[in-house]
Design an enzyme around this catalytic site. Structure first.
Site, PDB file in Angstrom:
ATOM      1  N   PRO A   2       0.838  -1.201   0.000  1.00  0.00           N
ATOM      2  CA  PRO A   2       0.000   0.000   0.000  1.00  0.00           C
ATOM      3  C   PRO A   2       0.873   1.251   0.000  1.00  0.00           C
ATOM      4  CG  PRO A   2      -0.227  -1.193   2.077  1.00  0.00           C
ATOM      5  CD  PRO A   2       0.687  -1.988   1.213  1.00  0.00           C
ATOM      6  N   GLU A   3       0.442   2.254  -0.694  1.00  0.00           N
ATOM      7  CA  GLU A   3       1.188   3.504  -0.739  1.00  0.00           C
ATOM      8  C   GLU A   3       0.518   4.521   0.183  1.00  0.00           C
ATOM      9  OE1 GLU A   3       3.105   4.675  -4.173  1.00  0.00           O
ATOM     10  OE2 GLU A   3       2.831   2.796  -5.253  1.00  0.00           O
TER      11      GLU A   3
END
Ligand code: ZN
Length: 277
Positions: A2-3
């Site tokens: 996930p960013e």
């Protein structure tokens, strides 16, 4: 992985659904999720505490408690929270559970086993080793074009690797780094100290813009408390990347095929025509 926009969504969802809940009991099911805590220490540090806020620093989620402690969580590859009712079944690969006094519980499951938790004193969060080395937040006053110019000049690293280094720029991952470099017209393999000031100013603007626009997108739709998983935030939003994952497809500017390059074992997508060294 996930960013930042995904972690921001998880943070906002936790803040909304678990703030003010009181932990009646806590169970660490996989010791290595929290290497600094034994299951007993994990339980004793969290039991009877009420969640006062959920924020983030970089991609670290900070769950503040009213007992002067903070639970730091990094989702890494596949960490996910679920706020469940008494009759819900724990997800497969559940590695920790917070049982709230209102009979709901927050599970943390992690198929890939890379997630990390750590409990520290709230007044020592900023000096925790995970946090102290992070670059300024992308929307803070400290993160400026001047900051980026100075940091780029200090090394001759490959730009893409520099952008993924969370001690230099916080919050960019593989997708957003590629998108920002394309928008700024800069080749991903350029050496950082070769980048001119005007090009760096342009890159800075696109870094902030790509993160800001994706966080805005992540606010669309109603979060599901039983599946607090940033990876799928935009199920109802069609996210069209300009270069990411578009190998062989025509560039949106010039129609040349998008190229894939391996850098430090990870794919970088770019346009040979639009992105100059
Ligand atoms: Zn192009």
């Amino acid at each position: 992985m996930p960013e930042l926009p995904e972690v921001d969504l998880v943070t906002r969802t936790l803040e909304r659904f678990v703030k003010r809940k009181t932990i009646g009991d806590a169970c660490l099911l996989r010791q290595r999720l929290a290497p600094d805590s034994s299951p007993a220490k994990f339980r004793n540090s969290l039991k009877d505490a009420t969640v006062t806020s959920v924020t983030r620093r970089g991609k670290h989620i900070l769950i503040d408690l009213d007992n002067g402690r903070t639970l730091i969580v990094h989702l890494r590859m596949s960490g996910r929270f679920s706020l469940l009712d008494a009759d819900d079944v724990d997800p497969k690969f559940t590695h920790a559970v917070l049982y709230f006094t209102d009979n709901t519980r927050l599970t943390f499951d992690d198929q890939r086993h890379f997630g990390l938790m750590k409990i520290v004193r709230t007044n020592e969060v900023a000096s925790a080793k995970e946090i102290i080395k992070l670059a300024p937040e992308p929307f803070s006053e400290e993160f400026t074009a001047e900051y980026l110019i100075a940091e780029l000049k200090r090394t001759n690293r490959v730009l893409k690797e520099f952008l993924l280094d969370q001690t230099k720029v916080t919050g960019l991952g593989n997708i957003y780094a590629a998108e920002a470099m394309f928008a700024a017209g800069i080749h991903p393999a350029v050496r950082t100290n070769k980048l001119s000031k005007p090009r760096t100013v342009r890159l800075f603007a696109h870094i902030v813009e790509v993160l800001r626009s994706q966080i805005e997108l992540s606010k669309i739709g109603e979060p599901d408390p039983k599946n607090i998983d940033g990876r799928y935030f935009a199920d109802n939003v069609d996210r069209q990347w300009l270069v990411y994952d578009r190998e062989g497809q025509p560039c949106v500017n010039c129609n040349s095929p998008i190229v894939r390059l391996k850098q430090s074992g990870r794919s970088t997508y770019f346009c040979k025509v639009c992105q100059r060294r």
